[in-house]
Design a protein around this motif. Structure first.
Motif, PDB file in Angstrom:
ATOM      1  N   ALA A 277       0.855  -1.196   0.000  1.00 13.63           N
ATOM      2  CA  ALA A 277       0.000   0.000   0.000  1.00 13.63           C
ATOM      3  C   ALA A 277       0.889   1.242   0.000  1.00 13.63           C
ATOM      4  N   PHE A 278       0.553   2.188  -0.854  1.00 17.58           N
ATOM      5  CA  PHE A 278       1.324   3.424  -0.980  1.00 17.58           C
ATOM      6  C   PHE A 278       0.387   4.617  -1.002  1.00 17.58           C
ATOM      7  N   GLU A 279       0.940   5.771  -0.659  1.00 22.87           N
ATOM      8  CA  GLU A 279       0.181   7.015  -0.777  1.00 22.87           C
ATOM      9  C   GLU A 279       1.119   8.102  -1.280  1.00 22.87           C
ATOM     10  N   TYR A 280       0.535   9.109  -1.924  1.00 22.23           N
ATOM     11  CA  TYR A 280       1.358  10.224  -2.438  1.00 22.23           C
ATOM     12  C   TYR A 280       0.877  11.515  -1.797  1.00 22.23           C
ATOM     13  N   LEU A 281       1.766  12.487  -1.764  1.00 28.99           N
ATOM     14  CA  LEU A 281       1.426  13.787  -1.191  1.00 28.99           C
ATOM     15  C   LEU A 281       0.585  14.544  -2.215  1.00 28.99           C
ATOM     16  N   SER A 282      -0.620  14.927  -1.826  1.00 30.16           N
ATOM     17  CA  SER A 282      -1.513  15.635  -2.743  1.00 30.16           C
ATOM     18  C   SER A 282      -0.789  16.830  -3.353  1.00 30.16           C
ATOM     19  N   THR A 283      -0.858  16.939  -4.688  1.00 32.22           N
ATOM     20  CA  THR A 283      -0.213  18.078  -5.353  1.00 32.22           C
ATOM     21  C   THR A 283      -1.140  19.287  -5.374  1.00 32.22           C
ATOM     22  N   GLU A 284      -2.334  19.116  -4.809  1.00 34.50           N
ATOM     23  CA  GLU A 284      -3.259  20.259  -4.718  1.00 34.50           C
ATOM     24  C   GLU A 284      -3.246  20.885  -3.318  1.00 34.50           C
ATOM     25  N   GLY A 285      -2.530  20.276  -2.379  1.00 30.66           N
ATOM     26  CA  GLY A 285      -2.567  20.728  -0.997  1.00 30.66           C
ATOM     27  C   GLY A 285      -1.543  21.804  -0.660  1.00 30.66           C
ATOM     28  N   ASP A 286      -1.727  22.384   0.524  1.00 32.12           N
ATOM     29  CA  ASP A 286      -0.815  23.441   0.989  1.00 32.12           C
ATOM     30  C   ASP A 286       0.599  22.904   1.216  1.00 32.12           C
ATOM     31  N   THR A 287       0.694  21.676   1.734  1.00 31.69           N
ATOM     32  CA  THR A 287       2.035  21.146   2.000  1.00 31.69           C
ATOM     33  C   THR A 287       2.847  21.061   0.720  1.00 31.69           C
ATOM     34  N   PHE A 288       2.218  20.579  -0.357  1.00 35.34           N
ATOM     35  CA  PHE A 288       2.946  20.451  -1.615  1.00 35.34           C
ATOM     36  C   PHE A 288       3.359  21.820  -2.143  1.00 35.34           C
ATOM     37  N   ALA A 289       2.489  22.813  -1.961  1.00 36.99           N
ATOM     38  CA  ALA A 289       2.829  24.173  -2.406  1.00 36.99           C
ATOM     39  C   ALA A 289       4.050  24.681  -1.653  1.00 36.99           C
ATOM     40  N   THR A 290       4.068  24.441  -0.349  1.00 40.59           N
ATOM     41  CA  THR A 290       5.198  24.880   0.480  1.00 40.59           C
ATOM     42  C   THR A 290       6.461  24.105   0.119  1.00 40.59           C
ATOM     43  N   TYR A 291       6.286  22.812  -0.078  1.00 40.88           N
ATOM     44  CA  TYR A 291       7.390  21.914  -0.455  1.00 40.88           C
ATOM     45  C   TYR A 291       8.012  22.339  -1.789  1.00 40.88           C
ATOM     46  N   SER A 292       7.179  22.566  -2.799  1.00 43.40           N
ATOM     47  CA  SER A 292       7.727  22.885  -4.126  1.00 43.40           C
ATOM     48  C   SER A 292       8.376  24.265  -4.128  1.00 43.40           C
ATOM     49  N   GLU A 293       7.802  25.171  -3.357  1.00 38.03           N
ATOM     50  CA  GLU A 293       8.396  26.508  -3.267  1.00 38.03           C
ATOM     51  C   GLU A 293       9.740  26.432  -2.541  1.00 38.03           C
ATOM     52  N   ALA A 294       9.835  25.557  -1.546  1.00 36.49           N
ATOM     53  CA  ALA A 294      11.092  25.410  -0.809  1.00 36.49           C
ATOM     54  C   ALA A 294      12.171  24.758  -1.684  1.00 36.49           C
ATOM     55  N   ILE A 295      11.756  23.891  -2.591  1.00 31.76           N
ATOM     56  CA  ILE A 295      12.718  23.279  -3.523  1.00 31.76           C
ATOM     57  C   ILE A 295      13.253  24.348  -4.474  1.00 31.76           C
ATOM     58  N   ALA A 296      12.369  25.249  -4.863  1.00 36.82           N
ATOM     59  CA  ALA A 296      12.772  26.311  -5.801  1.00 36.82           C
ATOM     60  C   ALA A 296      13.613  27.388  -5.129  1.00 36.82           C
ATOM     61  N   ASN A 297      13.514  27.468  -3.814  1.00 34.28           N
ATOM     62  CA  ASN A 297      14.227  28.515  -3.060  1.00 34.28           C
ATOM     63  C   ASN A 297      14.818  27.909  -1.801  1.00 34.28           C
ATOM     64  N   ARG A 298      15.841  27.100  -1.974  1.00 32.54           N
ATOM     65  CA  ARG A 298      16.398  26.381  -0.830  1.00 32.54           C
ATOM     66  C   ARG A 298      16.965  27.346   0.198  1.00 32.54           C
ATOM     67  N   ARG A 299      16.405  27.264   1.405  1.00 30.54           N
ATOM     68  CA  ARG A 299      16.853  28.137   2.490  1.00 30.54           C
ATOM     69  C   ARG A 299      17.436  27.331   3.637  1.00 30.54           C
ATOM     70  N   ASP A 300      17.461  25.990   3.452  1.00 32.74           N
ATOM     71  CA  ASP A 300      18.026  25.189   4.537  1.00 32.74           C
ATOM     72  C   ASP A 300      19.537  25.439   4.578  1.00 32.74           C
ATOM     73  N   PRO A 301      20.166  25.131   5.714  1.00 33.17           N
ATOM     74  CA  PRO A 301      21.498  25.660   6.025  1.00 33.17           C
ATOM     75  C   PRO A 301      22.595  25.483   4.974  1.00 33.17           C
ATOM     76  N   PHE A 302      22.565  24.405   4.222  1.00 33.56           N
ATOM     77  CA  PHE A 302      23.663  24.172   3.288  1.00 33.56           C
ATOM     78  C   PHE A 302      23.735  25.212   2.169  1.00 33.56           C
ATOM     79  N   PHE A 303      22.599  25.817   1.843  1.00 28.90           N
ATOM     80  CA  PHE A 303      22.525  26.622   0.629  1.00 28.90           C
ATOM     81  C   PHE A 303      22.930  28.081   0.792  1.00 28.90           C
ATOM     82  N   ILE A 304      23.563  28.594  -0.253  1.00 34.95           N
ATOM     83  CA  ILE A 304      24.045  29.975  -0.301  1.00 34.95           C
ATOM     84  C   ILE A 304      23.185  30.771  -1.266  1.00 34.95           C
ATOM     85  N   ALA A 305      22.934  30.178  -2.439  1.00 38.00           N
ATOM     86  CA  ALA A 305      22.243  30.861  -3.529  1.00 38.00           C
ATOM     87  C   ALA A 305      20.990  30.098  -3.938  1.00 38.00           C
TER      88      ALA A 305
END
Lengths: 326, 326
Positions: A277-305
């Motif tokens: 049994a598997f499940e996927y993260l809804s691409t219509e939900g708020d979490t996915f919006a936050t997730y995809s935006e964070a991928i586009a603008n990495r702010r976690d510690p390793f990133f500079i640019a």
């Protein structure tokens, strides 16, 4: 101490960073955003849409299983119908991986058909296969593009700079999709599964399948049908020895490298206790919006640019196994 | 007969299509355009820019050699200086591949440093290493973007639709490059080689290197130094077993899977007869312009729907071994 290039990859891999305690404080990594998603943001994948492919054990005798999620409507449903038919007829049992071309595809099928060195007689195809047309490579959908999504903290920092292959890219029901002229199509991202075909107007039956093991060959979009994606066991297909023949096919001398495919089953046909049994993260939900935006603008510690954008194939839709399956 | 999906991949793989006689007549594939390039379009790669990395033989006892082309000025020259220094000091001899993360990177270095399971003492670093800054991740260049190139048959059908990570992409001296705000940087395409680092402001020394084995992780551009690309033997790094530890590191139980690196040499230090020789297709020449336009608008027989564009990482710069080397 280790290189923290590891920390960057942890996020991409959707695994929690190792040694997080060593890291400077910073914004959550995409993986941490996903880990914090409410249960309501996860969507169950129907067992009818899961294919369980069992390869022969590896050299050490370890079992190798690959799980493929079949694509939902409106895409490729004729081919998906055929693939379920092949699986239920046991037609895929005993075929093999015949081609592994680096940075391109791993391809499996009947070695007496899908193989330049073929000498034997191809397996007869089952009755009831649908014949699809080139028009079926795309369909209109309710594509949600990244710039339509609410940005994190109400701040829209993800500039949708565009894509080399389409006017728009986005997501439909958990799948990466591109759009031109109001027609939408799934994209050839890493791990996507497609249907080998002969020259047009042939569109392939589903007897011969491949998965992408390198940089997304997006030029194949709308030229070959995509029917699903590998959601577990991808490493069993991506780390196989490359074929030394033309196009990565194993030569006659390399016939021993062909990985036998013991069986392919539709999960809903398995005993309940054996059904993954598997499940996927809804691409219509708020979490996915936050997730995809964070991928586009990495702010976690390793990133500079932060990049300010992300390729559709680098916004990987999170899929997870449900522990209490069956 | 075989699936002609092979024909499509033949072109991408820069190999001549197998069974060309079976194919309908059509425009030449990108591979055929490259095969027809005049000798004057090929540029020799200096032996000083070639690293020969010898891995331990594979399970069947077959030798494994990887050739890496180091990046020329103006990019990453401080790290490239360090890498030649490490190689000439024999520092890389006896290190190993410690991490293989699917659809991301294969990483090698000192297993007592670059390894969460490290217990031993790291190797001391050689004298004379340069320390680089984040500013060195990019440099101004004379970037040639695809839409500046003359189109095939005088017809400009390659619409440069843009890139998710930069304002422009193009090529500089045989390398894929992106540009924002007049700063240019090499792009994290499949097979590119980069430098592991700790948290900023550390930029890495070159002791620990990785290569991209999946979809281009372009979010790493300008966050980690790129120093070269694998031009031969990539399959020896991309088909290694994936590590099951965090981030694809081999666990203590998997220590036996670490591939030993026997030696790394600068080709110009080898005896003339042992020096490999390679050349790349000039990215400033007419052949490359025709080649890249053909990739963006596939007209060879297999294709139905030319994309009208191409991702910078799918326009792979042709590199070939010069037969009469040494």
């Amino acid at each position: 101490m280790r290189s923290l290039f590891m920390a960057a990859s942890a996020a991409l891999a959707l695994a929690l960073p190792a040694y997080a305690q060593e890291e400077p404080k910073g914004a959550p990594a995409p993986s941490e955003i996903v880990a914090a998603a409410p249960k309501t943001d996860w969507v169950a994948i129907p067992a009818e849409d899961l294919l369980v492919m069992t390869l022969a054990p590896d050299a050490q005798g370890k079992p190798r299983q690959v799980v493929i999620q079949l694509m939902p409507a409106p895409f490729s449903q004729g081919w998906v119908h055929n693939i379920r038919l092949f699986a239920r007829a046991g037609w895929y049992d005993g075929i093999s991986v015949n081609r592994v071309q680096d940075n391109y595809v791993t391809q499996w099928g009947d070695p007496n058909y899908d193989n330049p060195e073929a000498t034997g007689k191809p397996k007869p195809l089952p009755e009831g296969l649908r014949v699809m047309t080139e028009a079926d490579y795309s369909a209109p959908t309710s594509l949600i593009t990244s710039h339509e999504r609410p940005a994190r903290n109400g701040m829209q920092t993800h500039r949708p700079r565009g894509d080399a292959y389409a006017e728009f890219t986005g997501f439909v029901g958990g799948w990466p999709v591109a759009r031109d002229h109001q027609r939408d199509w799934p994209t050839h991202c890493y791990g996507m599964v497609g249907v080998g075909r002969n020259y047009s107007p042939d569109t392939g039956s589903g007897a011969e399948l491949y998965t992408v093991i390198g940089h997304a060959p997006r030029h194949l979009d709308r030229n070959i049908a995509l029917v699903g994606r590998v959601i577990e066991g991808m490493e069993h297909l991506s780390s196989l020895p490359r074929g030394s023949g033309a196009l990565g096919f194993y030569t006659a001398e390399e016939a021993g490298k062909r990985t036998p495919i013991l069986s392919v089953r539709v999960a809903s046909d398995l005993a309940p206790a054996e059904q993954p049994a598997f499940e996927y993260l809804s691409t219509e939900g708020d979490t996915f919006a936050t997730y995809s935006e964070a991928i586009a603008n990495r702010r976690d510690p390793f990133f500079i640019a932060p990049a300010g954008g992300a390729d559709i194939c680098n916004i990987r839709v999170p899929v997870r196994r449900v522990a209490d399956a069956g």
